[in-house]
Scaffold this active site. Structure first.
Site, PDB file in Angstrom:
ATOM      1  N   ARG A  52      53.387  41.311 -12.812  1.00  0.00           N
ATOM      2  CA  ARG A  52      52.188  41.757 -12.091  1.00  0.00           C
ATOM      3  C   ARG A  52      52.407  43.020 -11.269  1.00  0.00           C
ATOM      4  NH1 ARG A  52      51.741  36.717 -13.243  1.00  0.00           N
ATOM      5  NH2 ARG A  52      53.913  36.725 -12.663  1.00  0.00           N
ATOM      6  N   THR A  53      53.469  43.028 -10.470  1.00  0.00           N
ATOM      7  CA  THR A  53      53.624  44.147  -9.530  1.00  0.00           C
ATOM      8  C   THR A  53      53.785  45.458 -10.285  1.00  0.00           C
ATOM      9  OG1 THR A  53      54.633  42.628  -7.970  1.00  0.00           O
ATOM     10  CG2 THR A  53      54.935  44.965  -7.526  1.00  0.00           C
ATOM     11  N   LYS A  81      76.468  52.746 -15.156  1.00  0.00           N
ATOM     12  CA  LYS A  81      77.668  53.596 -15.129  1.00  0.00           C
ATOM     13  C   LYS A  81      78.277  53.636 -13.724  1.00  0.00           C
ATOM     14  CE  LYS A  81      75.735  56.734 -18.610  1.00  0.00           C
ATOM     15  NZ  LYS A  81      75.293  58.126 -18.820  1.00  0.00           N
ATOM     16  N   ARG A 102      61.318  48.382  -6.700  1.00  0.00           N
ATOM     17  CA  ARG A 102      61.654  46.979  -6.447  1.00  0.00           C
ATOM     18  C   ARG A 102      63.157  46.845  -6.596  1.00  0.00           C
ATOM     19  NH1 ARG A 102      58.986  41.573  -8.885  1.00  0.00           N
ATOM     20  NH2 ARG A 102      57.559  42.076  -7.187  1.00  0.00           N
TER      21      ARG A 102
HETATM   22  C1  NCD Z   1      56.642  37.373  -6.178  1.00  0.00           C
HETATM   23  C2  NCD Z   1      57.872  38.229  -5.902  1.00  0.00           C
HETATM   24  O1  NCD Z   1      58.331  38.971  -6.777  1.00  0.00           O
HETATM   25  O2  NCD Z   1      58.343  38.125  -4.791  1.00  0.00           O
HETATM   26  N1  NCD Z   1      55.951  37.745  -7.336  1.00  0.00           N
HETATM   27  C3  NCD Z   1      55.101  38.814  -7.319  1.00  0.00           C
HETATM   28  O3  NCD Z   1      55.454  39.924  -6.983  1.00  0.00           O
HETATM   29  N2  NCD Z   1      53.826  38.570  -7.634  1.00  0.00           N
HETATM   30  C4  NCD Z   1      56.914  35.923  -6.092  1.00  0.00           C
HETATM   31  C5  NCD Z   1      57.905  35.287  -7.029  1.00  0.00           C
HETATM   32  O4  NCD Z   1      58.631  35.949  -7.764  1.00  0.00           O
HETATM   33  O5  NCD Z   1      57.973  34.054  -7.007  1.00  0.00           O
END
Ligand code: NCD
Length: 358
Positions: A52-53, A81, A102
């Site tokens: 999703r993100t 590397k 992320r």
């Molecule tokens: C969450 C995350 O990555 O922290 N998911 C998300 O971004 N929608 C929650 C999860 O991974 O459980």
């Protein structure tokens, strides 16, 4: 607004501004919207899995007319590397206008902010913060319940490692809610979050079951038990099925206007028989990620000017070589960081990962 690293650094006005901008962008004529960030380049670097993100940031970027580059599998980048995060960020900065990152390391986003002059958006850093998720959660609460003030919210599941809960409770404390943290003791909400709530004089309850409070709450915020964050797999095994809700647990037993939210992905904590119930808002919630992330990209890049007042800092940053964060998953143990802490009247906290420094 330039960097969006953590909810803790945002004012209520900035949060509301993002929600309002999201609403406007969602209703805007598509062709007009596509011209807003025409030709800008977004780099999306994901060192941890995401559906999703990542996809909703990408979708948001395309809807604004941006180009998107990056990676979602660090094994295909120079990280394998041995390249440091510092160097990766410096390089990526040469190729784009905004970075969305992320990372599995706590505090990675705060560190990245120090090594680039580009706007950086945290798409989740380890067990620390997940601000874009929180903003879409707040947007969903506002859309579904009419407003965000004074809501009674129950957080259920993995409250220790769940960064969505950490960020969301930090945000909701600005809206005078009342919270129920429902989890087995080993994965209850961290102390540093509770200290923040105490400071804000927010009422909260620590419980191990949700059944007795279903009639009282406005929102049940379910979370996944995060297997990948446990150091000891036996500890995970003990709690992995701690909560599983289905239609029979909810229907007729809750406040009729209650909503069920979940950041997703779910494993088995919400039975699919609830998906069509009027309470279930988790798929709408995920969809709300697109307007929210459009707002974040356009405000962070400065394409839409922010008029909201910044948060007043109520703390002091201290720096000296004796400051060592005890959290082994903190970025301070992986990169060449500074030795910095945030000094508050109720303790010292790591500048990067927010954990208390004893
Ligand atoms: C969450 C995350 O990555 O922290 N998911 C998300 O971004 N929608 C929650 C999860 O991974 O459980």
């Amino acid at each position: 607004m330039r960097n969006i690293i953590g909810i803790k650094e945002m004012s209520k006005k900035e949060i509301i501004e993002i929600l309002d901008t999201a609403k406007k962008l969602d209703c805007m004529n598509e062709n007009k919207r596509r011209k807003l960030m025409d030709g800008k380049i977004i780099t999306s670097i994901f060192f941890e899995p995401s559906t999703r993100t990542r996809l909703s940031f990408t979708s948001a970027a395309y809807k604004l007319g941006c180009h998107v580059l990056g990676f979602d599998n660090p094994n295909m980048s120079s990280v394998v590397k041995g390249e440091s995060l510092r160097d990766t960020i410096i390089m990526v900065s040469a190729y784009s206008d905004v970075i969305v990152m992320r990372h599995y390391i706590d505090g990675a986003a705060k560190f990245a902010e120090e090594v680039t002059s580009l706007p950086i958006i945290n798409a989740g850093d380890g067990a620390n913060e997940h601000p874009s998720q929180t903003l879409l959660d707040l947007y969903t609460i506002r859309e579904e319940l009419g407003n965000i003030e004074n809501k009674k919210i129950a957080f259920i599941g993995d409250l220790k490692y769940g960064r969505t809960v950490h960020s969301l409770s930090n945000a909701l404390k600005m809206f005078n809610g009342e919270f129920y943290f429902i989890a087995p003791e080993s994965i209850q909400i961290p102390n540093h979050i509770l200290k923040e709530l105490d400071k804000a004089k927010i009422k909260y309850h620590l419980l191990d079951d949700y059944k007795n409070i279903l009639k009282d709450i406005d929102c049940l915020y379910m979370t996944r038990i995060q297997r990948e964050r446990f150091d000891n797999i036996n500890e995970y095994e003990k709690v992995k099925h701690a909560f599983r809700i289905s239609k029979k647990d909810i229907e007729g037993k809750c406040n009729e206007n209650m909503i069920i939210m979940h950041p997703l992905p779910r494993v088995d904590e919400i039975n699919i028989d609830l998906d069509n119930a009027k309470y279930a808002k988790y798929f709408i919630q995920a969809k709300n990620g697109v307007p929210i992330r459009m707002a974040m990209l356009s405000l962070a890049s400065g394409i839409i000017k922010s008029n909201a007042k910044k948060k007043k800092t109520d703390y002091q940053i201290i720096e000296n070589k004796n400051i060592v964060c005890q959290n082994k998953k903190c970025v301070t143990h992986f990169e060449e960081t500074k030795n910095k802490a945030i000094k508050k009247d109720y303790g010292n906290f790591c500048y990067y990962c927010n954990k208390e420094i004893k």
